[in-house]
Write a protein that holds these residues in place. Structure first.
Motif, PDB file in Angstrom:
ATOM      1  N   GLY A 110       0.833  -1.191   0.000  1.00  5.54           N
ATOM      2  CA  GLY A 110       0.000   0.000   0.000  1.00  5.54           C
ATOM      3  C   GLY A 110       0.868   1.242   0.000  1.00  5.54           C
ATOM      4  N   LEU A 111       0.386   2.311  -0.625  1.00  8.46           N
ATOM      5  CA  LEU A 111       1.199   3.510  -0.752  1.00  8.46           C
ATOM      6  C   LEU A 111       1.484   4.160   0.600  1.00  8.46           C
ATOM      7  N   THR A 143      -6.607  -0.794  -4.109  1.00  4.89           N
ATOM      8  CA  THR A 143      -6.492  -1.912  -3.181  1.00  4.89           C
ATOM      9  C   THR A 143      -7.823  -2.651  -3.118  1.00  4.89           C
ATOM     10  N   PRO A 144      -7.811  -3.922  -2.682  1.00  8.97           N
ATOM     11  CA  PRO A 144      -9.067  -4.668  -2.536  1.00  8.97           C
ATOM     12  C   PRO A 144      -9.941  -4.124  -1.413  1.00  8.97           C
ATOM     13  N   ASP A 145      -9.352  -3.347  -0.498  1.00 10.55           N
ATOM     14  CA  ASP A 145     -10.100  -2.833   0.643  1.00 10.55           C
ATOM     15  C   ASP A 145     -11.048  -1.722   0.218  1.00 10.55           C
ATOM     16  N   LYS A 146     -12.045  -1.505   1.071  1.00  6.92           N
ATOM     17  CA  LYS A 146     -12.977  -0.412   0.812  1.00  6.92           C
ATOM     18  C   LYS A 146     -12.286   0.921   1.073  1.00  6.92           C
ATOM     19  N   ALA A 149      -7.987   3.931  -1.509  1.00  8.18           N
ATOM     20  CA  ALA A 149      -6.627   3.526  -1.188  1.00  8.18           C
ATOM     21  C   ALA A 149      -5.995   2.883  -2.416  1.00  8.18           C
ATOM     22  N   TYR A 150      -4.673   3.053  -2.517  1.00  7.52           N
ATOM     23  CA  TYR A 150      -3.966   2.536  -3.674  1.00  7.52           C
ATOM     24  C   TYR A 150      -2.741   1.748  -3.215  1.00  7.52           C
ATOM     25  N   GLN A 151      -2.256   0.921  -4.120  1.00  9.43           N
ATOM     26  CA  GLN A 151      -1.084   0.118  -3.827  1.00  9.43           C
ATOM     27  C   GLN A 151      -0.159   0.108  -5.041  1.00  9.43           C
ATOM     28  N   ALA A 152       1.102  -0.190  -4.791  1.00 12.05           N
ATOM     29  CA  ALA A 152       2.093  -0.312  -5.857  1.00 12.05           C
ATOM     30  C   ALA A 152       2.433  -1.783  -6.031  1.00 12.05           C
TER      31      ALA A 152
END
Length: 216
Positions: A110-111, A143-146, A149-152
């Motif tokens: 996650g970022l 991200t899969p979360d609600k 949110a973003y991920q690398a």
């Protein structure tokens, strides 16, 4: 010297050094980092307060201790920047992102967690991610979360780069940085480094608390 943050499925170690600069300019630039106080008196380190602290040392000795640490950090960072630019063609600060992702589960972070691990401000991280994404070394995704949110995610190309460059940095650590040190001295160095890292983490946490939570 490698600072291992995470061992992932590929047992990839993340080396965490790096700021731009050339070693031959270090002496000139360090005068700005460790400048004397008005009147010719150097800034002094605080006296140790622990129960097993040694007797107070002369101000000049304290100053030399601090100056040696600053010079060490600067030269290692500068040389790793030079080597990473040569071996990987990217800034070492950018390579650290790839190395962290290489050691993470599913090569994904996650970022927020990524920025916290690197002590990168949000704008600095965003700039680095844009550059790495344009080079095809990682991608950003939801991200899969609600929530927002973003991920690398490290790409195959990015992983190949890390797996090629990290061994070269290991050779640099062994043959240059740690050359001539005994196994005992290296273990002592690691212990001291971990204590200093903990001190910096505590100091940084205190600054965040004083400023209050960041606005969203």
């Amino acid at each position: 010297m490698n600072s291992q943050l995470t061992d992932g499925p590929n047992n990839t170690k993340a080396s965490l050094f790096g700021k731009p600069g050339e070693p031959e300019e270090a002496e000139k630039r360090l005068s700005d980092l460790v400048s004397p106080q008005p009147g010719g008196q150097h800034r002094l380190l605080p006296s140790a307060e622990s129960g097993d602290a040694a007797t107070p040392r002369a101000a000049g000795e304290q100053w030399e201790d601090w100056q040696s640490l600053v010079i060490l950090a600067h030269l290692v960072e500068a040389e790793l920047e030079r080597k990473t630019q040569c071996d990987a063609g990217i800034a070492h600060s950018h390579f650290k992102i790839l190395a962290l992702l290489a050691g993470a589960d599913r090569h994904t972070m996650g970022l927020t967690r990524l920025g916290r691990a690197l002590r990168f401000h949000k704008s600095r991280l965003s700039h680095a991610l844009r550059s790495l994404e344009a080079a095809g070394l990682l991608r950003r995704e939801d991200t899969p979360d609600k929530g927002r949110a973003y991920q690398a995610v490290l790409t195959r190309r990015g992983l190949d780069l890390v797996e090629r460059v990290l061994p070269l940095q290991d050779v640099f650590a062994r043959d240059v940085v740690l050359s001539g040190l005994t196994a005992t001295e290296i273990a002592q160095l690691r212990t001291l480094a971990e204590k200093i890292i903990a001190n910096l983490d505590v100091g940084r946490s205190g600054q965040v608390l004083q400023r209050g939570p960041a606005s969203s």
